[in-house]
Write a protein that holds these residues in place. Structure first.
Motif, PDB file in Angstrom:
ATOM      1  N   ASP A   7       0.852  -1.237  -0.041  1.00 19.21           N
ATOM      2  CA  ASP A   7      -0.071   0.098  -0.001  1.00 19.21           C
ATOM      3  C   ASP A   7       0.900   1.332   0.286  1.00 19.21           C
ATOM      4  O   ASP A   7       1.555   1.599   0.846  1.00 19.21           O
ATOM      5  N   GLU A   8       0.840   1.806  -1.223  1.00 13.88           N
ATOM      6  CA  GLU A   8       1.728   3.097  -1.093  1.00 13.88           C
ATOM      7  C   GLU A   8       1.539   4.247  -0.094  1.00 13.88           C
ATOM      8  O   GLU A   8       2.295   4.796   0.339  1.00 13.88           O
ATOM      9  N   VAL A   9       0.228   4.496  -0.133  1.00 13.22           N
ATOM     10  CA  VAL A   9      -0.166   5.713   0.915  1.00 13.22           C
ATOM     11  C   VAL A   9       0.423   5.196   2.320  1.00 13.22           C
ATOM     12  O   VAL A   9       1.032   6.015   2.970  1.00 13.22           O
ATOM     13  N   THR A 121       1.633  -2.676  -6.339  1.00 14.63           N
ATOM     14  CA  THR A 121       0.872  -1.853  -5.062  1.00 14.63           C
ATOM     15  C   THR A 121      -0.333  -1.752  -5.443  1.00 14.63           C
ATOM     16  O   THR A 121      -0.866  -2.172  -6.503  1.00 14.63           O
ATOM     17  N   LEU A 122      -1.087  -1.660  -4.386  1.00 12.89           N
ATOM     18  CA  LEU A 122      -2.562  -1.414  -4.301  1.00 12.89           C
ATOM     19  C   LEU A 122      -2.793  -0.271  -5.391  1.00 12.89           C
ATOM     20  O   LEU A 122      -3.812  -0.259  -6.088  1.00 12.89           O
ATOM     21  N   GLN A 123      -1.895   0.716  -5.418  1.00 18.19           N
ATOM     22  CA  GLN A 123      -2.297   1.791  -6.350  1.00 18.19           C
ATOM     23  C   GLN A 123      -2.240   1.711  -7.775  1.00 18.19           C
ATOM     24  O   GLN A 123      -2.780   2.190  -8.723  1.00 18.19           O
ATOM     25  N   ASP A 124      -1.115   0.625  -7.993  1.00 14.91           N
ATOM     26  CA  ASP A 124      -1.090   0.051  -9.298  1.00 14.91           C
ATOM     27  C   ASP A 124      -2.576  -0.398  -9.866  1.00 14.91           C
ATOM     28  O   ASP A 124      -2.782  -0.152 -10.811  1.00 14.91           O
ATOM     29  N   GLU A 125      -3.032  -1.097  -9.055  1.00 11.90           N
ATOM     30  CA  GLU A 125      -4.285  -1.612  -9.358  1.00 11.90           C
ATOM     31  C   GLU A 125      -5.326  -0.559  -9.737  1.00 11.90           C
ATOM     32  O   GLU A 125      -6.163  -0.659 -10.520  1.00 11.90           O
ATOM     33  N   GLU A 126      -5.383   0.314  -8.936  1.00 11.87           N
ATOM     34  CA  GLU A 126      -6.315   1.545  -8.956  1.00 11.87           C
ATOM     35  C   GLU A 126      -5.958   2.169 -10.210  1.00 11.87           C
ATOM     36  O   GLU A 126      -7.049   2.713 -11.075  1.00 11.87           O
ATOM     37  N   ARG A 127      -4.548   2.605 -10.584  1.00 14.34           N
ATOM     38  CA  ARG A 127      -4.282   3.105 -11.830  1.00 14.34           C
ATOM     39  C   ARG A 127      -4.649   2.416 -12.990  1.00 14.34           C
ATOM     40  O   ARG A 127      -5.137   2.766 -13.836  1.00 14.34           O
ATOM     41  N   ARG A 130      -8.195   2.704 -13.721  1.00 19.11           N
ATOM     42  CA  ARG A 130      -8.573   3.900 -14.210  1.00 19.11           C
ATOM     43  C   ARG A 130      -8.404   4.184 -15.688  1.00 19.11           C
ATOM     44  O   ARG A 130      -8.794   4.260 -16.521  1.00 19.11           O
TER      45      ARG A 130
END
Lengths: 135, 326
Positions: A7-9, A121-127, A130
């Motif tokens: 988790d990047e955040v 990372t989780l943010q990869d998945e979000e990106r 999108r």
């Protein structure tokens, strides 16, 4: 390495706290070193010795507490980044060698960014979501 | 047959495997982790030793009471230019010399036996064996503040009993000089028994500590036992350190445990990924029919833990499932 995403955040927040602790610990350790020099080398005896002995007896527990906080925040970062055991020992070492904690913090920052860029990372998945939303 | 296998299909999508703890244990017992465990145990033992050392120091501080040592002559434990060490503070000493009545200060503001007390400190001129003369501040005793207060409400030094004349032997406890925080006031009072202050007023050479008389004959109350701040502080501080070392030692073991757990979770996630990928691929190939029915036993990856599937138990290769995909 594992595909379990980081988790990047959380990792960056944890690093921000660790960075503050690093700097505070670095300064506290330098203060301790100066006090020790004054107590044992500059004033080995006489009234000065008494003064600096008292100062050192007051500062040592304070520095001990600062170091413990540093270790706890380092542990938090280590868990978020899912690093291996020797790295945690390294983080602990950074806090006990004078001046090293400042360089250690720079190095750790590099490792954090490097890992966040190269590991999933989780943010990869979000990106990914999108850019390529599920149809 | 096919329908029977179809019924068993869904069970394969949620792999059954050996109990959670047993798998964690398998990770924990790998050479790498055993090696790290040995290292962490060594670190914990070192911390334990340090904790014991601190505990001993705390214990010693409580039990070694310097006041129980036999009295010695001052010259044997203290030289003129040395401060009173923490080990010597509180020990009984004797000193021989002549009091100088004009060199005297009153130290008010003390609380002794629940009364406002004033300590009387007078200079004793001591001649040491090699002929050098030095002043030794002697806290001759204390008086209740009301006995010293004159009609005008101020302390009246003339009410203090005179010190015994001529050469006398003083017996009492050797104490370290108190820290000076202010100077000697015009009325001859000081807030602390500080040799730094007294040497300015009376002259040098002067011993860097004082003697608190424990038996007096000149009408003053004997000095009470001074509780050494140092020894009290020492045992609390050392107990604190001992506790810190114990926490530290346990932390190393906890670190090891967390490493094992992280590794285990990573491998579990990877196994689930691999399984999902292969199930997905098989589905594509067989157009949606039950993957398990068509996937031959040998295609079950041997990095999946045995006991994963019921049907494949007999034929799935065992062992070699320790290392998950990297």
């Amino acid at each position: 390495m594992s595909t379990r995403p980081l988790d990047e955040v959380q990792a960056r927040t944890s690093f921000a706290r660790f960075r503050v602790a690093s700097i505070v610990e670095g300064i506290a350790l330098l203060i301790l070193v100066v006090i020790m020099i004054l107590r044992y080398l500059v004033f080995p005896d006489g009234p000065g010795h008494e003064t600096w002995s008292t100062v050192s007896e007051r500062w040592s527990p304070i520095h001990g507490l600062i170091y413990m906080i540093y270790v706890v925040l380092g542990f938090d970062l280590w868990t978020k980044m899912r690093w291996k055991l020797p790295r945690m020992l390294l983080l602990m070492l950074f806090g006990v060698v004078p001046v090293l904690s400042f360089f250690g913090e720079r190095w750790t920052h590099g490792q954090v960014e490097r890992d966040l860029a190269s590991r999933p990372t989780l943010q990869d998945e979000e990106r990914g979501e999108r850019e390529h939303p599920h149809a | 047959m096919i329908s029977a296998r179809r019924d068993q299909g869904p069970a394969l999508l949620v792999p059954r495997r050996a109990p959670y703890d047993a798998v964690m244990l398998r990770v924990a017992l790998r050479p790498r982790f055993l090696g790290l465990l040995a290292l962490m145990i060594a670190a914990t033992l070192v911390c334990g030793l340090l904790a014991t050392w601190q505990w001993d120091r705390a214990h010693r501080a409580i039990t070694a009471d310097p006041a129980e040592k036999p009295p010695v002559a001052l010259g044997e434990v203290l030289a003129v230019d040395e401060p009173v060490t923490n080990e010597d503070a509180g020990r009984p000493v004797t000193a021989v010399g002549v009091f100088e009545p004009s060199e005297q200060v009153l130290v008010p503001g003390r609380r002794i036996e629940d009364r406002d007390a004033v300590i009387i400190v007078t200079a004793l001129h001591v001649t040491s064996a090699d002929g050098t003369a030095a002043r030794l501040p002697v806290a001759r005793g204390w008086m209740p503040a009301e006995e010293l207060t004159g009609a005008d409400g101020a302390l009246d030094a003339s009410r203090v009993p005179a010190p015994p004349p001529g050469e006398v032997e003083v017996a009492g406890r050797l104490e370290a000089s108190e820290q000076a925080q202010s100077g000697i006031a015009a009325d001859g009072t000081a807030a602390e028994i500080s040799t730094a202050l007294l040497v300015n007023a009376w002259g040098s050479p002067m011993y860097s500590g004082y003697v608190a008389q424990t038996e007096t004959s000149d009408g003053l109350e004997p000095m009470p036992a001074a509780e050494s701040d140092f020894s009290r502080g020492l045992n609390l501080q050392n107990l604190g350190y001992a506790a810190q070392w114990i926490v530290f030692g346990l932390f190393f073991l906890y670190l090891w445990w967390r490493s094992v757990r992280t590794r285990f979770l990573d491998e579990e996630a990877d196994r689930a990924d691999v399984l999902a990928a292969r199930l997905g691929a098989a589905e594509v190939h067989t157009g949606g029919s039950t993957p398990a029915a068509t996937a031959p036993a040998a295609a079950v990856p041997d990095d999946v833990t045995p006991g994963t599937t019921d049907t494949n138990d007999a034929s799935a290769p065992r062992g070699a499932e320790e290392d998950g995909p990297r």
